[in-house]
Design an enzyme around this catalytic site. Structure first.
Site, short mmCIF file in Angstrom:
data_model
loop_
_atom_site.label_atom_id
_atom_site.label_comp_id
_atom_site.label_asym_id
_atom_site.label_seq_id
_atom_site.Cartn_x
_atom_site.Cartn_y
_atom_site.Cartn_z
CE LYS A 1 26.60 -11.12 -47.59
NZ LYS A 1 26.87 -12.56 -47.68
CD GLU B 1 10.97 -10.47 -50.87
OE1 GLU B 1 10.67 -11.59 -51.30
OE2 GLU B 1 12.11 -9.97 -51.00
N GLY C 1 23.51 -14.93 -45.02
CA GLY C 1 22.33 -14.41 -44.34
C GLY C 1 21.78 -15.34 -43.27
NE ARG C 2 22.22 -21.15 -46.01
CZ ARG C 2 22.64 -20.59 -47.14
NH1 ARG C 2 22.20 -19.39 -47.49
NH2 ARG C 2 23.52 -21.20 -47.92
CD GLU D 1 18.54 -19.41 -48.24
OE1 GLU D 1 17.54 -18.91 -48.78
OE2 GLU D 1 19.20 -18.84 -47.35
CG HIS E 1 -3.13 -33.59 -29.26
ND1 HIS E 1 -4.14 -34.38 -28.76
CD2 HIS E 1 -2.24 -33.44 -28.25
CE1 HIS E 1 -3.90 -34.67 -27.49
NE2 HIS E 1 -2.74 -34.12 -27.16
CE LYS F 1 15.20 -13.25 -53.63
NZ LYS F 1 16.48 -12.80 -53.02
#
Length: 550
Positions: free
Chosen positions: A208, A214, A269-270, A355, A386, A513
């Site tokens: 964005k 990253e 973003g999400r 978030e 399991h 960050k």
């Protein structure tokens, strides 16, 4: 949105009193008293989705008080504000308009005096045109070969959403190989470079702000490797694309204007898969299916916006979650999709929820005294049975669960799907009603006979009364998936309003960050820019001693 402390409302105080009456009531008793409980506590959206909330520790009185809490917190007003473009993301002075991205384009949405729908529609047309070109083989790489591979470079919402959806819609996938790069760990790129052909691969840099460390570091490394292979910078135009609101940064990176797909600051973003961040989805399954994904989400938008709260599925699920989180102190919710295609769905909702609502300051700027966002986790299908279901059934934690399944499988082999769904239905039943070897009215299975000793029987007793929601839909298709994702989006919004927090910022990701930038300089230049605590200092010293040992 209004700034109201939820714990000071009449409804919250009534819920505290009501909890005293409810905390020891068993689901067995609730079902015995109401033979129409399933009918009365189940909700449908046409023939697309069934949501059963009957296996919750609630009564009609519970719902009545929870609904009055929604009224006390002016939820209806907040919903209208979000859909109308009011700047409800106050800490960033932004509107929250991911719903506009799947809006019926005959309905204008005004932001700062302008209708934003024409611009949204223009980007959609660009996505359609480009995705068709690549899928049909018209878009060629620098050597004239057709594109066979798409690599999406992003992280967080720019990665997890598109990745989850393309996996969920694998039954609709075309011939293109879609890959996702998110982790800055060089191992991911090391293996990517071993399997891709730069001549037939395009790269989508999804950020964005176009400043996410990253993403940009990974993109720069890929660009260098591409130049080494292609031997010419001008070939970037056939292979590199940006999805961003920061067009200047994208151009500085070397991406031409025609290769930039715009998003806007009012898209979190999400919540961005509905925007150009979904370009990898359109490339994977075709634009028609991408549009169906939007249509499904739009249908849930209209349900959320227009349905009375008594039958409003996201509102009811949100309120029930608050009931467990703040009165039973459950703190955590689990999501169990019984379909392999949905294996990334729990992680996607985990990010969306935690978030958004992982906040400890309310809209007044005060530290909250109530529980806000829950811990979200989950696993696909019978794998979890399991693994951690032991704790669900017999542990000391109360963990409300969502069980999600399609009635029909895309890949029917013998009776696998029937076995899978047998487990699906069995688990919700077992969690709710339990099993006892004693003449105990708290259990449907109290008449089971056992030759085990009384001591062993204690270990085989299941108390039940573990709540769950059941979500059933016909088949995983783009429309149903859009419906399902938007349901959880609006559940999260509902809870954020009632928690009196801002759900659409994420300041909590910034501190780590910023410190990492200083530590990076320490690791590379051996200069200590900050006065670290002695633990961090000791760890850095040990790192340097090992790395630089001769």
């Amino acid at each position: 949105m209004r700034n109201i402390v939820p714990t000071q409302t009449t409804a919250w105080k009534n819920l505290k009193k009501h909890f005293q009456d409810m905390q020891n009531i068993h689901l067995n008793d609730l079902f015995r008293k109401d033979k129409y409980r399933f009918k009365n506590f189940s909700f449908f959206i046409k023939d697309k989705l069934l949501v059963d909330i009957s296996k919750n520790r609630i009564t009609y009185t519970t719902l009545k008080i929870l609904l009055s809490l929604a009224q006390d917190m002016h939820l209806s007003e907040a919903i209208q504000q979000m859909f109308s473009g009011k700047k409800i993301n106050c800490t960033e002075d932004r509107a929250v308009l991911h719903t506009a991205l799947r809006n019926d384009y005959h309905n204008p949405i005004i932001l700062d005096g302008n209708d934003i729908m024409p611009e949204i529609y223009a980007v959609l047309k660009k996505i359609k045109f480009f995705s068709n070109q690549v899928i049909n083989g018209q878009w060629k790489g620098y050597s004239g070969k057709k594109i066979t591979t798409v690599v999406n470079i992003g992280i967080g919402g720019s990665d997890l959403g598109p990745s989850m959806v393309t996996k969920a819609l694998k039954a609709y996938k075309n011939h293109l190989d879609i890959k996702f790069v998110s982790n800055i760990d060089s191992t991911e790129l090391f293996h990517l470079f071993k399997i891709i052909d730069f001549e037939t691969t395009i790269f989508l840099i999804s950020s964005k702000t176009f400043t996410t460390q990253e993403t940009i570091v990974n993109a720069e490394t890929i660009k260098k490797a591409f130049f080494k292979k292609a031997g010419c910078t001008k070939h970037m135009n056939q292979h590199f694309f940006a999805i961003t609101m920061n067009t200047n940064k994208a151009k500085d990176f070397g991406i031409i204007s025609d290769n930039i797909f715009k998003i806007w600051d009012w898209v979190g973003g999400r919540y961005s898969i509905w925007s150009a961040m979904g370009l990898s989805i359109a490339l994977a399954v075709g634009f028609k299916n991408f549009k169906e994904l939007l249509n499904g989400a739009y249908a849930m938008d209209m349900h959320f916006k227009n349905t009375t709260f008594e039958k409003n599925i996201p509102v009811l699920l949100g309120l029930i979650g608050i009931w467990y989180n703040n009165f039973f102190y459950s703190e955590t919710e689990a999501i169990f999709p019984y379909d392999q295609y949905l294996n990334r769905f729990p992680a996607y909702i985990q990010q969306s929820n935690m978030e958004s609502n992982g906040k400890n300051v309310d809209r007044n700027g005060n530290t909250v005294s109530w529980q806000t966002g829950p811990i979200i986790w989950g696993e696909v299908g019978t794998n979890g049975q399991h693994s951690f279901y032991q704790l669900l059934h017999q542990g000391t934690k109360l963990i409300p669960c969502d069980f999600i399944a399609p009635i029909l499988s895309h890949n029917s082999i013998q009776d696998h799907h029937e076995i899978l769904l047998s487990n699906f239905f069995a688990q919700t039943h077992a969690l709710a009603f339990g099993k006892s070897f004693y003449n105990d009215s708290s259990c449907f299975f109290s008449d089971i006979k056992s030759v085990d000793s009384a001591f062993i029987q204690k270990f085989k007793c299941f108390l039940g009364n573990r709540p769950s929601n059941t979500l059933l839909f016909k088949k995983i298709d783009p429309y149903s998936l859009g419906l399902l994702i938007a349901l959880y989006e609006h559940k999260i919004f509902t809870q954020g309003v009632i928690f009196n927090i801002f759900s659409f910022d994420q300041w909590g990701v910034e501190l780590g960050k910023n410190i990492s930038n200083s530590i990076y300089n320490t690791l590379t230049n051996k200069k200590y820019e900050l006065d670290y605590d002695n633990s961090t200092q000791g760890l850095l010293n040990f790192y340097n001693s090992v790395r630089h040992a001769k």
